[in-house]
Design an enzyme around this catalytic site. Sequence first.
Site, mmCIF file in Angstrom:
data_model
loop_
_atom_site.group_PDB
_atom_site.id
_atom_site.type_symbol
_atom_site.label_atom_id
_atom_site.label_comp_id
_atom_site.label_asym_id
_atom_site.label_seq_id
_atom_site.Cartn_x
_atom_site.Cartn_y
_atom_site.Cartn_z
ATOM 1 N N LYS A 154 0.825 -1.219 0.000
ATOM 2 C CA LYS A 154 0.000 0.000 0.000
ATOM 3 C C LYS A 154 0.856 1.267 0.000
ATOM 4 O O LYS A 154 0.605 2.190 -0.767
ATOM 5 C CB LYS A 154 -0.919 -0.016 1.224
ATOM 6 N N SER A 233 10.199 2.273 7.005
ATOM 7 C CA SER A 233 9.502 1.001 7.244
ATOM 8 C C SER A 233 9.783 0.435 8.636
ATOM 9 O O SER A 233 8.972 0.608 9.542
ATOM 10 C CB SER A 233 9.840 0.003 6.143
ATOM 11 N N ARG A 234 10.902 -0.242 8.809
ATOM 12 C CA ARG A 234 11.286 -0.739 10.127
ATOM 13 C C ARG A 234 12.816 -0.679 10.232
ATOM 14 O O ARG A 234 13.531 -0.984 9.274
ATOM 15 C CB ARG A 234 10.835 -2.199 10.342
ATOM 16 N N ASP A 258 13.106 7.195 9.472
ATOM 17 C CA ASP A 258 12.002 7.454 10.401
ATOM 18 C C ASP A 258 11.934 6.345 11.445
ATOM 19 O O ASP A 258 11.156 6.421 12.385
ATOM 20 C CB ASP A 258 10.667 7.553 9.643
ATOM 21 N N GLU A 263 15.201 1.690 18.314
ATOM 22 C CA GLU A 263 14.366 2.862 18.597
ATOM 23 C C GLU A 263 13.548 2.737 19.876
ATOM 24 O O GLU A 263 13.153 3.733 20.467
ATOM 25 C CB GLU A 263 13.435 3.169 17.412
ATOM 26 N N HIS A 295 9.930 7.976 14.270
ATOM 27 C CA HIS A 295 8.770 7.134 13.939
ATOM 28 C C HIS A 295 7.502 7.998 13.873
ATOM 29 O O HIS A 295 6.515 7.738 14.574
ATOM 30 C CB HIS A 295 8.611 5.986 14.928
HETATM 31 P P1 NAD Z 1 1.910 -3.927 2.811
HETATM 32 O O1 NAD Z 1 1.732 -5.215 3.516
HETATM 33 O O2 NAD Z 1 0.760 -3.320 2.074
HETATM 34 O O3 NAD Z 1 3.137 -4.042 1.789
HETATM 35 C C1 NAD Z 1 4.332 -4.685 2.076
HETATM 36 C C2 NAD Z 1 4.906 -5.199 0.768
HETATM 37 O O4 NAD Z 1 6.202 -5.748 1.028
HETATM 38 C C3 NAD Z 1 4.055 -6.322 0.132
HETATM 39 O O5 NAD Z 1 3.786 -6.019 -1.220
HETATM 40 C C4 NAD Z 1 4.933 -7.554 0.271
HETATM 41 O O6 NAD Z 1 4.766 -8.492 -0.798
HETATM 42 C C5 NAD Z 1 6.319 -6.932 0.259
HETATM 43 N N1 NAD Z 1 7.350 -7.808 0.792
HETATM 44 C C6 NAD Z 1 7.247 -8.713 1.810
HETATM 45 N N2 NAD Z 1 8.436 -9.341 1.974
HETATM 46 C C7 NAD Z 1 9.281 -8.814 1.054
HETATM 47 C C8 NAD Z 1 10.628 -9.071 0.724
HETATM 48 N N3 NAD Z 1 11.338 -10.015 1.358
HETATM 49 N N4 NAD Z 1 11.179 -8.364 -0.288
HETATM 50 C C9 NAD Z 1 10.448 -7.426 -0.958
HETATM 51 N N5 NAD Z 1 9.169 -7.146 -0.695
HETATM 52 C C10 NAD Z 1 8.584 -7.846 0.302
HETATM 53 O O7 NAD Z 1 2.469 -2.915 3.907
HETATM 54 P P2 NAD Z 1 2.405 -1.322 3.893
HETATM 55 O O8 NAD Z 1 1.149 -0.877 4.518
HETATM 56 O O9 NAD Z 1 2.783 -0.822 2.558
HETATM 57 O O10 NAD Z 1 3.564 -1.007 4.948
HETATM 58 C C11 NAD Z 1 4.920 -1.301 4.661
HETATM 59 C C12 NAD Z 1 5.722 -1.221 5.942
HETATM 60 O O11 NAD Z 1 5.733 0.141 6.409
HETATM 61 C C13 NAD Z 1 5.114 -1.998 7.116
HETATM 62 O O12 NAD Z 1 5.572 -3.345 7.119
HETATM 63 C C14 NAD Z 1 5.585 -1.253 8.334
HETATM 64 O O13 NAD Z 1 6.745 -1.898 8.820
HETATM 65 C C15 NAD Z 1 5.960 0.122 7.810
HETATM 66 N N6 NAD Z 1 5.160 1.200 8.406
HETATM 67 C C16 NAD Z 1 5.807 2.248 8.967
HETATM 68 C C17 NAD Z 1 5.081 3.296 9.521
HETATM 69 C C18 NAD Z 1 5.757 4.505 10.121
HETATM 70 O O14 NAD Z 1 5.106 5.297 10.818
HETATM 71 N N7 NAD Z 1 7.048 4.717 9.884
HETATM 72 C C19 NAD Z 1 3.682 3.253 9.515
HETATM 73 C C20 NAD Z 1 3.044 2.170 8.887
HETATM 74 C C21 NAD Z 1 3.798 1.147 8.346
#
Ligand code: NAD
Length: 331
Positions: A154, A233-234, A258, A263, A295
């Site tokens: 997403k 992301s993380r 971020d 953290e 974050h």
């Molecule tokens: P999502 O589940 O919609 O998308 C994650 C994508 O990563 C998927 O398309 C999946 O197929 C892919 N993926 C999984 N394993 C993989 C790999 N080994 N190599 C490549 N791609 C891989 O998640 P999202 O809503 O887009 O969120 C992504 C990440 O953002 C979350 O996992 C979360 O850790 C992070 N996040 C951070 C914050 C923040 O405030 N900084 C907030 C929300 C989410």
Amino acid sequence: MKVAVFNTKAYDQSFFNSSNEKYGHNLQFFEFALNPQSATLASDFPVVCVFVNDLINRKTIEILAQGKTRLIALRCAGFNNVNLKAAQEFGIGVVRVPAYSPYAVAEHTIALMLTLNRQIHRAYNRVREGNFSLNGLLGFDLHGCTVGIIGTGKIGRIVGQILTGFGCKILAYDLYPDQEFAQKYAQYVSLDELFAQANIISLHCPLTPETYHLINQEAITKMKSGVMLINTSRGGLIDTETIIDGLKSQKIAYLALDVYEQEENLFFEDLSNEVIQDDTFQRLLTFPNVIITGHQAFFTKNALENIADTTLANITDFEQGKSCPNEIKHF
Ligand code: NAD
């Protein structure tokens, strides 16, 4: 339902209380994190509600199970801080908020890219000190850049859409490529090709055993010299010590984080009157071409409203014995 809500700040309490007018759960807020030391306080709460830096390992889950907790309601998307296997063994369900505002995180990602590129963080301070020199503030056009997006879920897809508007070429890597995204916005390539071609790399995959330290020495070696790296992301996706070497050698010319591996000892707290003991983090802060936000990417009004609403709806589904679309079943 009686819900122990851990790791809360005033803003969490405010959004949850407001949304709870519709759901009527009995919310008890704790400011401290859920971990093995605090888990006994959840005794007799059938539901615990937690966030990104609560530690829900096997020990925590054992104590929760003894206290008759039956549901862990994550008020975030990522679930790398929960031992799902242990939760399953102890018959505790886990629900999350898979999408509260992917726009919030994607837009913050773009803000970090533009800040780094146009050195807004440095310009802001300079102008306030009466220094209007442009030396050292030279940027580059995003138009025409190649951006590599790792993880096109997403958030990653929205980042790609926005950057297409800037005139960037989008390369993408994901275990499961998205056909529509490929048709309209991006070219899927191997990880090695993405590393080799991208001027900017943005991480949007979850933290899993496979993605832990995805950005390590080997990966950095494959990247273009002068690359910009963004991680919203993380923290565990990046081997921080290696990144410091990459910054020192100037292979990495720009870094925005971020999220950070350690953290949980820093973020979400006001430590401005304390001596920070994390030397790696402090070293990162010494680079002029590094920006760190704590974050914060998710932190919009829209996202907090959605987080509270979805979390409370998940708990209502559980209370009413309905199957919850946000339950984490497969791992
Ligand atoms: P999502 O589940 O919609 O998308 C994650 C994508 O990563 C998927 O398309 C999946 O197929 C892919 N993926 C999984 N394993 C993989 C790999 N080994 N190599 C490549 N791609 C891989 O998640 P999202 O809503 O887009 O969120 C992504 C990440 O953002 C979350 O996992 C979360 O850790 C992070 N996040 C951070 C914050 C923040 O405030 N900084 C907030 C929300 C989410």
